[in-house]
Design a protein around this motif. Structure first.
Motif, PDB file in Angstrom:
ATOM      1  N   ASP A 121       0.835  -1.054   0.009  1.00  0.00           N
ATOM      2  CA  ASP A 121      -0.073   0.059   0.112  1.00  0.00           C
ATOM      3  C   ASP A 121       0.850   1.374   0.098  1.00  0.00           C
ATOM      4  O   ASP A 121       0.558   2.215  -0.594  1.00  0.00           O
ATOM      5  N   ARG A 122       1.921   0.936   0.630  1.00  0.00           N
ATOM      6  CA  ARG A 122       2.762   2.285   0.756  1.00  0.00           C
ATOM      7  C   ARG A 122       3.382   2.475  -0.686  1.00  0.00           C
ATOM      8  O   ARG A 122       3.528   3.643  -1.007  1.00  0.00           O
ATOM      9  N   MET A 123       3.926   1.677  -1.322  1.00  0.00           N
ATOM     10  CA  MET A 123       4.409   1.823  -2.550  1.00  0.00           C
ATOM     11  C   MET A 123       3.430   2.262  -3.622  1.00  0.00           C
ATOM     12  O   MET A 123       3.612   3.036  -4.398  1.00  0.00           O
ATOM     13  N   LYS A 124       2.041   1.713  -3.598  1.00  0.00           N
ATOM     14  CA  LYS A 124       1.035   2.069  -4.207  1.00  0.00           C
ATOM     15  C   LYS A 124       0.958   3.659  -4.175  1.00  0.00           C
ATOM     16  O   LYS A 124       0.746   4.696  -5.194  1.00  0.00           O
ATOM     17  N   ALA A 125       1.107   4.076  -2.915  1.00  0.00           N
ATOM     18  CA  ALA A 125       0.478   5.435  -2.457  1.00  0.00           C
ATOM     19  C   ALA A 125       1.431   6.428  -3.067  1.00  0.00           C
ATOM     20  O   ALA A 125       1.128   7.540  -3.724  1.00  0.00           O
ATOM     21  N   GLN A 126       2.910   5.817  -3.131  1.00  0.00           N
ATOM     22  CA  GLN A 126       3.811   6.678  -3.666  1.00  0.00           C
ATOM     23  C   GLN A 126       3.800   6.555  -5.518  1.00  0.00           C
ATOM     24  O   GLN A 126       4.913   7.062  -5.959  1.00  0.00           O
ATOM     25  N   LYS A 127       3.366   5.678  -5.826  1.00  0.00           N
ATOM     26  CA  LYS A 127       3.266   5.454  -7.268  1.00  0.00           C
ATOM     27  C   LYS A 127       4.659   4.842  -7.669  1.00  0.00           C
ATOM     28  O   LYS A 127       5.108   5.378  -8.647  1.00  0.00           O
ATOM     29  N   VAL A 128       4.990   3.961  -7.025  1.00  0.00           N
ATOM     30  CA  VAL A 128       6.216   3.286  -7.316  1.00  0.00           C
ATOM     31  C   VAL A 128       6.200   1.762  -7.378  1.00  0.00           C
ATOM     32  O   VAL A 128       5.247   1.243  -6.429  1.00  0.00           O
ATOM     33  N   HIS A 129       6.547   0.974  -8.392  1.00  0.00           N
ATOM     34  CA  HIS A 129       6.462  -0.219  -8.720  1.00  0.00           C
ATOM     35  C   HIS A 129       7.913  -0.874  -8.388  1.00  0.00           C
ATOM     36  O   HIS A 129       8.797  -0.350  -8.883  1.00  0.00           O
ATOM     37  N   PRO A 130       8.016  -2.251  -8.183  1.00  0.00           N
ATOM     38  CA  PRO A 130       9.364  -2.566  -8.174  1.00  0.00           C
ATOM     39  C   PRO A 130      10.100  -2.610  -9.620  1.00  0.00           C
ATOM     40  O   PRO A 130      11.273  -2.404  -9.502  1.00  0.00           O
TER      41      PRO A 130
END
Lengths: 144, 433
Positions: free
Chosen positions: B40-49
Motif C-alpha cells: 500500500d505504501r508503494m502504491k500510494a507513492q506510485k512506485v512499482h518494483p
C-alpha cells in the motif's frame, strides 16, 4: 454533648519547598488583615503543607484560592495545657489510652496558657475523652 | 589487522554497490508481493518494483518512521510468520504504546555477524573475556552484544546493569579484557572501583570498552582512555535496526555500516532530499536482509554525516560520523530513549496531577537523573503529607513503568509551570558531556 463548638477550622496550604513561599502566603494574609493565631509547616521531600489557625478562615481560603494556591479546610481541636512539666503528657496519655491516634500536632504559647493543636483520627471521641479527663478544650470562637 | 568476513569487509566499493542493488531489488519485490503494508505504501507513492533499476532508485521509495511501528502495534507490520519468529524485543514508543520488534533466526544471525565484525575489527577474539553490562531483557543491548561476543568465540560475562561493586570484583577476578555498556555506566564503574580501592588501569586486564546507547564526546573518550587505560569504541544502533550493531574500527573514526546489511542515506529532515557524503542531515537506513521486520528508508531521527572514503583499516563500507543530535525532542536517559510525549501521555492518565510538566535532566557523578515536575490539582490536595507522598510515589511508579527508567517526581503548586508550546522549556537538560 455538643462537640461541634470545639471543632476548629484549620486552613492547610500546599507549598513548594523553596525560598519565599511562606513569605508569599503570609503577605497575602496580611493584605487581607487576617491574623495568624498559630501555624506549623510540615515538610516532605520537595514540598510542604502550611497549616494555620486564622481569625477569618473563609476569607483566607478565598484569598489564597484566588491566587492559585491549593487550600483545604481541616478539622482540628485545641487543648489547653498546663504550662509546666508533664503538661503535654497528661493530654497525650488520655488520647493514647483511648486508642485515638494523633495524626499531627503543634503547640503555641498563648497569652495566658499553652495550647496544643491536635489533628486526630477520631475528633468527637477525642473531645469527649479529653473533657472526661478534666482538661480544657478551647472553643472555636476563641479563634474565629 | 583481523577481519571476520574479509570478502565482504574488503570488497571493492563498486562490487558492494552491485550486491546492495541485488539485495534491494529482491527485498522490494518480496515486500510488494507479500506485505500489505509495503504494498500500500508503494502504491500510494506510485512506485512499482520495476521502477527500481539501479541503487539510486531507492530514492523513489517512501520513508518509514517510528510512527509506523506504533500505528501497527504490536506486530502487524511483521513479514515473518509466528513459526518463523524466534525473538521479540521491546523499546519505548513515543506515546503510550511501546515499540515491538521481532527477529527470525537469520535476523539474529545477521545481527550477531554485524557485531562480530566490529569486535574483530577492534582486536577482540578467542581468549578475550567480554563483560556485557548493558541491560539484559526487553532492551536490545544485553542480548545483542552477548550473541555477537559469543559469535567470535570470546567468553561472555553477562553481568547486565547494577550491583556495580560486584561487577568490578568480577572484572578483576575473571580477567575481563573488554566491557560493553553505556559510556556513563563505565564512568560509574570507574568511580566505584576507585572507591573500593581498585585501579582499573593497574589492577585489571581491561583493554577495551564498547560504548553506546547514548551520546558521548571525544572529550569523554580521552578522559576514559587516560583514566582507565583502555581504548574506548563507540557502537551504534537502535532496536528498529535490530539493536546496537555498528561499531568503530581500531581507527576510532566513524561506525562501519556493513553494506550487505544496511544501506545508509543522509537526507534533509525538512525536505526529504538526499544529501551528499559529508553533508550533515538525518540518518536514514534500509535494512537489506532483515526478514521479520524490514525497515525501508527508516528515518532514525539521529543527525550525522556519511564518509564514503575507504577507511585506513582497509574496510570499504561507508562510515557514519559521531551522532551530533536529534531531529526531534527525544532524550536519552541512562541509555534509554525517552520522549517527552510519553511523559505527557502518562500524566494524562493520572487524575491527581495536571497535564503540564517539566523535565529536568542532570548528571550526578556519572549517571543521569531525571526529574519530572508536575502540578498537584486542587481536587487532590490533602492536608496529610502521607496522602501527598502516595500521589508522588504513584506518579513515579507510573512514569517508571511507561519509560523503563527511574524518575524522580516533584509536586509543584498549580499554575507554577511554564505554559507555552514547544520543547524548549518543557525539557531542561543540564548535562554537560
Amino acid at each position: 454533648m455538643d462537640t461541634k463548638k470545639y471543632v476548629i477550622k484549620q486552613i492547610s496550604i500546599f507549598s513548594e519547598n523553596r525560598p519565599g513561599r511562606l513569605a508569599a502566603v503570609a503577605q497575602a494574609l496580611g493584605e487581607e488583615k487576617i491574623n495568624i493565631l498559630a501555624f506549623s509547616i510540615a515538610e516532605a521531600n520537595g514540598f510542604g503543607v502550611i497549616r494555620a489557625l486564622v481569625d477569618h478562615p473563609e476569607k483566607a481560603y478565598k484569598k489564597l484560592s484566588s491566587l492559585g494556591y491549593n487550600v483545604a479546610f481541616t478539622d482540628v481541636i485545641a487543648v489547653q495545657m498546663k504550662d509546666q512539666p508533664g503538661g503535654l503528657y497528661d493530654i497525650a496519655k488520655v488520647l493514647g489510652d483511648s486508642g485515638i491516634n494523633i495524626e499531627y500536632s503543634y503547640a503555641y504559647s498563648g497569652k495566658k496558657v499553652a495550647v496544643l493543636i491536635l489533628r486526630v483520627d477520631q475528633v468527637e471521641d477525642a473531645i469527649e475523652k479529653i473533657q472526661g479527663a478534666g482538661a480544657t478544650l478551647l472553643e472555636h470562637t476563641v479563634f474565629h | 589487522m583481523q577481519f571476520w568476513d574479509p570478502r565482504i569487509e574488503e570488497m571493492p566499493k563498486a562490487d558492494l554497490q552491485k550486491m546492495q542493488y541485488k539485495l534491494l531489488k529482491s527485498l522490494i519485490c518480496r515486500l510488494y508481493s507479500f506485505s500489505p503494508f509495503y504494498h500500500d505504501r508503494m502504491k500510494a507513492q506510485k512506485v512499482h518494483p520495476d521502477d527500481i533499476r539501479e541503487l539510486s532508485d531507492i530514492r523513489k521509495l517512501p520513508f518509514m518512521f517510528k510512527k509506523d511501528l506504533r500505528d501497527n502495534y504490536p506486530n502487524h507490520i511483521f513479514t515473518a510468520t509466528r513459526e518463523e519468529l524466534v525473538r521479540y524485543h521491546v523499546s519505548s514508543g513515543t506515546t503510550g504504546k511501546p515499540t515491538v520488534v521481532g527477529y527470525t533466526q537469520k535476523d539474529i544471525d545477521m545481527w550477531s555477524t554485524s557485531i562480530a565484525r566490529g569486535l574483530t575489527a577492534i582486536g577482540l577474539g578467542r581468549g578475550d573475556v567480554i563483560q556485557v553490562s548493558y541491560g539484559y531483557g526487553l532492551f536490545t543491548g544485553g542480548l545483542g552484544l552477548h550473541y555477537g561476543a559469543e559469535r567470535i568465540g570470546a567468553t561472555v560475562l553477562p553481568t547486565s546493569v547494577g550491583n556495580t561493586e560486584r561487577q568490578v570484583e568480577l572484572m578483576q577476578d575473571l580477567e575481563v579484557t573488554a566491557i560493553a555498556c553505556t559510556p556513563s555506566y563505565l564512568l560509574h564503574i570507574g568511580e566505584v572501583a576507585e572507591k573500593i580501592g581498585i585501579d582499573i588501569k593497574k589492577d585489571t586486564h581491561l583493554k577495551a570498552g564498547i560504548l553506546g546507547a547514548e551520546p558521548w564526546t571525544e572529550n569523554m573518550r580521552k578522559r576514559m582512555e587516560n583514566w582507565l587505560g583502555i581504548k574506548a569504541y563507540d557502537i551504534y544502533g537502535t532496536s528498529e535496526l535490530s539493536g546496537p550493531m555498528f561499531t568503530e574500527c581500531a581507527e576510532q573514526n566513524g561506525f562501519h555500516i556493513w553494506s550487505d546489511i544496511a544501506l545508509v542515506e543522509v537526507i534533509d529532515p525538512k525536505t526529504g532530499e538526499s544529501l551528499e557524503p559529508g553533508e550533515k542531515g538525518e540518518l536514514t537506513l534500509t535494512m537489506l536482509q532483515k526478514e521479520a521486520l524490514p525497515m525501508i528508508r527508516y528515518r532514525i531521527g539521529d543527525i550525522s554525516s556519511v564518509d564514503e572514503d575507504v577507511c585506513p583499516c582497509g574496510r570499504t563500507s561507508p562510515r557514519i560520523n559521531r551522532i551530533q543530535g536529534r531531529v526531534d525532542d527525544m532524550l536519552i536517559i541512562r541509555g534509554i530513549n525517552v520522549f517527552p510525549s510519553q511523559v505527557e501521555y502518562t500524566l494524562m492518565t493520572i487524575p491527581e496531577v495536571g497535564e503540564h510538566f517539566q523535565i529536568v535532566v542532570e548528571r550526578t557523578g556519572a549517571l543521569d537523573d531525571m526529574l519530572v515536575r508536575v502540578e498537584l490539582t486542587k481536587e487532590s490536595f490533602s492536608d496529610k503529607i502521607n496522602d501527598l507522598m502516595k500521589i508522588r510515589q504513584n506518579v513515579e511508579h507510573r512514569l517508571r513503568n511507561a519509560l523503563n527508567v527511574a524518575v524522580d517526581v516533584e509536586l509543584v503548586e498549580p499554575g507554577s509551570l511554564p505554559r507555552f508550546e514547544g520543547k524548549s522549556k518543557k525539557v531542561i537538560d543540564k548535562r554537560a558531556i
